[in-house]
Scaffold this motif. Structure first.
Motif, PDB file in Angstrom:
ATOM      1  N   GLY A 230       0.794  -1.223   0.000  1.00  0.00           N
ATOM      2  CA  GLY A 230       0.000   0.000   0.000  1.00  0.00           C
ATOM      3  C   GLY A 230       0.821   1.263   0.000  1.00  0.00           C
ATOM      4  O   GLY A 230       0.271   2.354   0.095  1.00  0.00           O
ATOM      5  N   GLY A 231       2.102   1.216  -0.057  1.00  0.00           N
ATOM      6  CA  GLY A 231       2.904   2.432   0.029  1.00  0.00           C
ATOM      7  C   GLY A 231       3.456   2.535   1.428  1.00  0.00           C
ATOM      8  O   GLY A 231       2.897   3.198   2.290  1.00  0.00           O
ATOM      9  N   GLY A 232       4.568   1.859   1.667  1.00  0.00           N
ATOM     10  CA  GLY A 232       5.074   1.657   3.018  1.00  0.00           C
ATOM     11  C   GLY A 232       5.402   2.926   3.763  1.00  0.00           C
ATOM     12  O   GLY A 232       5.042   3.066   4.930  1.00  0.00           O
ATOM     13  N   GLN A 233       6.049   3.898   3.088  1.00  0.00           N
ATOM     14  CA  GLN A 233       6.483   5.086   3.822  1.00  0.00           C
ATOM     15  C   GLN A 233       5.282   5.922   4.289  1.00  0.00           C
ATOM     16  O   GLN A 233       5.275   6.435   5.417  1.00  0.00           O
ATOM     17  N   ALA A 234       4.279   6.042   3.433  1.00  0.00           N
ATOM     18  CA  ALA A 234       3.105   6.847   3.816  1.00  0.00           C
ATOM     19  C   ALA A 234       2.383   6.219   4.993  1.00  0.00           C
ATOM     20  O   ALA A 234       1.929   6.913   5.918  1.00  0.00           O
ATOM     21  N   ILE A 235       2.270   4.892   4.982  1.00  0.00           N
ATOM     22  CA  ILE A 235       1.615   4.218   6.119  1.00  0.00           C
ATOM     23  C   ILE A 235       2.468   4.366   7.367  1.00  0.00           C
ATOM     24  O   ILE A 235       1.954   4.578   8.475  1.00  0.00           O
ATOM     25  N   GLN A 236       3.768   4.278   7.191  1.00  0.00           N
ATOM     26  CA  GLN A 236       4.654   4.476   8.346  1.00  0.00           C
ATOM     27  C   GLN A 236       4.499   5.885   8.900  1.00  0.00           C
ATOM     28  O   GLN A 236       4.493   6.094  10.120  1.00  0.00           O
ATOM     29  N   ASP A 237       4.346   6.851   7.996  1.00  0.00           N
ATOM     30  CA  ASP A 237       4.121   8.235   8.446  1.00  0.00           C
ATOM     31  C   ASP A 237       2.824   8.344   9.257  1.00  0.00           C
ATOM     32  O   ASP A 237       2.761   9.085  10.252  1.00  0.00           O
ATOM     33  N   LEU A 238       1.812   7.624   8.804  1.00  0.00           N
ATOM     34  CA  LEU A 238       0.546   7.633   9.561  1.00  0.00           C
ATOM     35  C   LEU A 238       0.750   7.034  10.947  1.00  0.00           C
ATOM     36  O   LEU A 238       0.269   7.575  11.962  1.00  0.00           O
ATOM     37  N   ASP A 239       1.423   5.908  10.987  1.00  0.00           N
ATOM     38  CA  ASP A 239       1.704   5.287  12.294  1.00  0.00           C
ATOM     39  C   ASP A 239       2.465   6.255  13.200  1.00  0.00           C
ATOM     40  O   ASP A 239       2.147   6.424  14.386  1.00  0.00           O
ATOM     41  N   ASN A 240       3.485   6.896  12.628  1.00  0.00           N
ATOM     42  CA  ASN A 240       4.301   7.819  13.417  1.00  0.00           C
ATOM     43  C   ASN A 240       3.501   9.038  13.880  1.00  0.00           C
ATOM     44  O   ASN A 240       3.799   9.628  14.919  1.00  0.00           O
ATOM     45  N   SER A 241       2.484   9.392  13.089  1.00  0.00           N
ATOM     46  CA  SER A 241       1.701  10.587  13.444  1.00  0.00           C
ATOM     47  C   SER A 241       0.948  10.407  14.750  1.00  0.00           C
ATOM     48  O   SER A 241       0.505  11.373  15.365  1.00  0.00           O
ATOM     49  N   LEU A 242       0.801   9.152  15.183  1.00  0.00           N
ATOM     50  CA  LEU A 242       0.063   8.884  16.434  1.00  0.00           C
ATOM     51  C   LEU A 242       0.924   9.119  17.669  1.00  0.00           C
ATOM     52  O   LEU A 242       0.407   9.139  18.787  1.00  0.00           O
ATOM     53  N   GLN A 243       2.232   9.304  17.456  1.00  0.00           N
ATOM     54  CA  GLN A 243       3.107   9.455  18.621  1.00  0.00           C
ATOM     55  C   GLN A 243       2.783  10.719  19.413  1.00  0.00           C
ATOM     56  O   GLN A 243       2.947  10.762  20.635  1.00  0.00           O
ATOM     57  N   GLY A 244       2.329  11.746  18.686  1.00  0.00           N
ATOM     58  CA  GLY A 244       1.944  12.964  19.399  1.00  0.00           C
ATOM     59  C   GLY A 244       0.801  12.705  20.358  1.00  0.00           C
ATOM     60  O   GLY A 244       0.771  13.208  21.494  1.00  0.00           O
ATOM     61  N   LEU A 245      -0.171  11.881  19.923  1.00  0.00           N
ATOM     62  CA  LEU A 245      -1.299  11.536  20.790  1.00  0.00           C
ATOM     63  C   LEU A 245      -0.849  10.661  21.962  1.00  0.00           C
ATOM     64  O   LEU A 245      -1.373  10.771  23.075  1.00  0.00           O
ATOM     65  N   SER A 246       0.145   9.833  21.699  1.00  0.00           N
ATOM     66  CA  SER A 246       0.622   8.939  22.761  1.00  0.00           C
ATOM     67  C   SER A 246       1.294   9.710  23.897  1.00  0.00           C
ATOM     68  O   SER A 246       1.426   9.187  25.005  1.00  0.00           O
ATOM     69  N   SER A 247       1.686  10.953  23.613  1.00  0.00           N
ATOM     70  CA  SER A 247       2.309  11.746  24.679  1.00  0.00           C
ATOM     71  C   SER A 247       1.301  12.131  25.752  1.00  0.00           C
ATOM     72  O   SER A 247       1.677  12.488  26.875  1.00  0.00           O
ATOM     73  N   GLY A 248      -0.010  12.081  25.395  1.00  0.00           N
ATOM     74  CA  GLY A 248      -1.049  12.339  26.400  1.00  0.00           C
ATOM     75  C   GLY A 248      -1.368  13.799  26.608  1.00  0.00           C
ATOM     76  O   GLY A 248      -2.046  14.152  27.574  1.00  0.00           O
ATOM     77  N   ARG A 249      -0.906  14.683  25.705  1.00  0.00           N
ATOM     78  CA  ARG A 249      -1.257  16.110  25.813  1.00  0.00           C
ATOM     79  C   ARG A 249      -1.721  16.595  24.446  1.00  0.00           C
ATOM     80  O   ARG A 249      -0.921  16.731  23.512  1.00  0.00           O
ATOM     81  N   TYR A 250      -3.014  16.853  24.333  1.00  0.00           N
ATOM     82  CA  TYR A 250      -3.584  17.277  23.051  1.00  0.00           C
ATOM     83  C   TYR A 250      -5.034  17.724  23.268  1.00  0.00           C
ATOM     84  O   TYR A 250      -5.637  17.438  24.320  1.00  0.00           O
ATOM     85  N   ALA A 251      -5.564  18.416  22.252  1.00  0.00           N
ATOM     86  CA  ALA A 251      -6.991  18.757  22.243  1.00  0.00           C
ATOM     87  C   ALA A 251      -7.587  18.153  20.977  1.00  0.00           C
ATOM     88  O   ALA A 251      -6.880  18.003  19.970  1.00  0.00           O
ATOM     89  N   PHE A 252      -8.859  17.773  21.025  1.00  0.00           N
ATOM     90  CA  PHE A 252      -9.451  17.212  19.800  1.00  0.00           C
ATOM     91  C   PHE A 252     -10.960  17.387  19.781  1.00  0.00           C
ATOM     92  O   PHE A 252     -11.591  17.658  20.814  1.00  0.00           O
ATOM     93  N   THR A 253     -11.516  17.232  18.573  1.00  0.00           N
ATOM     94  CA  THR A 253     -12.970  17.132  18.384  1.00  0.00           C
ATOM     95  C   THR A 253     -13.222  15.914  17.515  1.00  0.00           C
ATOM     96  O   THR A 253     -12.322  15.463  16.797  1.00  0.00           O
ATOM     97  N   ARG A 254     -14.430  15.390  17.579  1.00  0.00           N
ATOM     98  CA  ARG A 254     -14.755  14.245  16.726  1.00  0.00           C
ATOM     99  C   ARG A 254     -16.255  14.247  16.423  1.00  0.00           C
ATOM    100  O   ARG A 254     -17.083  14.397  17.330  1.00  0.00           O
ATOM    101  N   THR A 255     -16.584  14.087  15.143  1.00  0.00           N
ATOM    102  CA  THR A 255     -17.993  14.012  14.734  1.00  0.00           C
ATOM    103  C   THR A 255     -18.176  12.811  13.821  1.00  0.00           C
ATOM    104  O   THR A 255     -17.246  12.378  13.154  1.00  0.00           O
TER     105      THR A 255
END
Lengths: 179, 332
Positions: free
Chosen positions: B71-96
């Motif tokens: 599926g395009g390894g680097q882009a998926i890896q980038d998506l996986d890595n993008s979750l590290q910010g959330l894993s830090s436990g400090r963020y704001a978000f909305t969801r609909t």
């Protein structure tokens, strides 16, 4: 294919609700005497039946759901008694005519309201659902002999009530016995 | 006139003929919703065990590492890595647009200090230090004007009526209640319709990300990155059902397109997830003439490392035992 199977199940369930739910609601109303309560009970039972629909749709689904409705109403009686609820304190005056014992649904429901819960259940299962005495006994967890005697008593009460009405209708004060 | 057996039988059947059937649509929807909830409860223990044993996202990806390459390894890896910010436990978000979750209009998460999550139905959950607070939505079963009269007419003693009155008042949506999060979880698990059934899990040190983005990204099957935007498809049948983001057994509802739903993710300047939009298929497996396209599921994340710890609400009340009981069925 999996999605076909799910859609077929939903269509089968939807068709069942559309074509048979009116009779289930009537069954519940005859048992409990309250139309809205009956609709709530049947709706709850159907939502639960949907979870098992793949297993029951080919094996007498009406019988399955009807037994569940009977159980739900008898459970409701039990908890209502625990809460000391008396759903009907005064039965409204019922019209009656010379040509028919049951002029309309209110006469029928008023007559049923004078029965005990067990008498009522026996009458509904015997004459609305056309169950045998043995099936009624099994459904209610009582002996066949008790079904016979309960049915006899219930019909006698209903006849007396309706005969009294023909002689002169008057407001009937509920004297519902607890079974 | 005395009734014969046939009179009785005919009268009962007349009553049945004059009775309206129930509407199948709402019953079917309730049935599907109930089934989804039961499966979520059953699956929760298994899902937790799988994640604990395998270390998380990679183990849950459909097809394992093979799909990363295809599926395009680097882009998926980038998506996986993008979750590290959330894993830090400090963020704001909305969801609909999540299937069995009330929309989140504001959430500020600082796992170490506290958090506040506000829902579209006006319910809010807050933790400050070790204290957890709930502000009920003020809607539902116990918000109708006549509910207390019904309780009074049930023949309860005056002290019982007073107890109900106090508990119902706690649900009026104007008060913060000091609660036990474990009791709230137990209340949500009761097999009744509760407003708590549709709330997000609370963030913890072990599971700081409550956005649901990890469940969606773990189901990605293809990705293509252009600048800070990544687009592709995901297999909805692989989204962890515990998250209740997408309808249970999506293939039964959407048909074959369930396995290739289009998404669009954006990253911030540091590669952290800024938004994730999942477009739900407009064509269903069983298309009704009047079906309308569903709105997309949208998660937006902001203020990594910049959230403010909420202050403790003044005058919070201790929630009563009866209030917990009512919360278990306040959406019936």
């Amino acid at each position: 294919m999996k999605f076909r199977r799910g859609r077929d199940l939903d269509e089968s369930f939807t068709a069942f609700v559309a074509t048979r739910s009116h009779r289930l609601v009537a069954h519940a109303e005859l048992l409990c005497g309250h139309r809205e309560q009956a609709r709530d009970i049947v709706q709850t039972v159907l939502v639960r039946a949907y979870q098992r629909w793949s297993r029951i749709e080919h094996d007498d689904p009406y019988g399955y759901v009807q037994r569940s409705v009977t159980n739900a109403v008898t459970d409701w009686w039990r908890t209502a008694h625990q809460r000391h609820e008396r759903p009907v304190d005064v039965i409204p005056e019922s019209p009656s005519g010379p040509d028919s014992a049951f002029e309309d649904r209110s006469v029928l429901l008023a007559a049923l309201d004078l029965l005990t819960d067990r008498e009522r259940a026996v009458v509904v299962l015997r004459y609305f659902d056309d169950h045998t005495e043995r099936d009624v006994a099994k459904a209610l967890g009582i002996s066949v002999g008790t079904v016979k005697s309960t049915c006899h008593t219930a019909l006698r009460k209903m006849r007396v009530t309706l005969d009294d009405e023909v002689r002169g209708p008057s407001p009937l004060h509920g004297t519902k016995e607890q079974s | 006139m005395s009734p014969t057996h046939d009179d009785l039988r005919n009268a009962m059947n007349d009553l049945a003929r004059g009775t309206d059937p129930l509407e199948p649509g709402p019953i079917l929807r309730s049935g599907r919703r109930r089934r989804a909830q039961r499966r979520v409860i059953a699956a929760a223990g298994v899902a937790v065990a799988v994640v604990a044993m395998t270390g998380g996202i990679i183990a849950l990806r459909p097809g394992g590492n093979d799909s990363i390459v295809a599926g395009g390894g680097q882009a998926i890896q980038d998506l996986d890595n993008s979750l590290q910010g959330l894993s830090s436990g400090r963020y704001a978000f909305t969801r609909t647009g999540a299937y069995l979750q009330t929309d989140i209009t504001r959430a500020e998460i600082d796992v170490a200090e506290g958090y506040v999550v506000e829902y579209r139905n006006k319910m809010s959950v807050m933790r400050v230090g070790k204290a957890t607070y709930l502000k009920p939505s003020g809607e539902g079963t116990y918000s109708s004007p006549g509910v207390l009269d019904q309780i009074k007419s049930a023949g309860l003693s005056q002290s019982e009526v007073d107890r109900y009155a106090a508990a119902i008042a706690q649900l009026d949506g104007t008060r913060w209640l000091r609660t036990d999060p474990q009791r709230l979880a137990e209340v949500a698990a009761v097999e009744e319709q509760s407003s708590l059934d549709y709330t997000a899990p609370v963030p913890t040190a072990d599971k700081p990300d409550i956005t649901g983005a990890d469940a969606l990204i773990s189901a990605v099957t293809s990705a293509d990155r252009t600048g800070d935007t990544i687009t592709g498809t995901l297999d909805a049948s692989k989204v962890d059902p515990e998250q209740r983001l997408i309808i249970d057994e999506p293939a039964t509802f959407y048909g074959p397109s369930a396995t290739a739903m289009n998404y669009r993710a954006t990253l911030d300047g540091q590669g952290r997830l800024a938004s994730f939009t999942l477009n739900l298929p407009s064509t269903l497996a069983s298309q009704a003439p009047d079906s309308q396209p569903e709105p997309p599921l949208v998660i937006t994340v902001t203020r990594y490392d910049g959230v403010k710890t909420p202050p403790a609400p003044p005058n919070a009340e201790n929630v009563t035992a009866l209030t917990y009981d009512l919360l278990a069925r306040d959406n019936d």
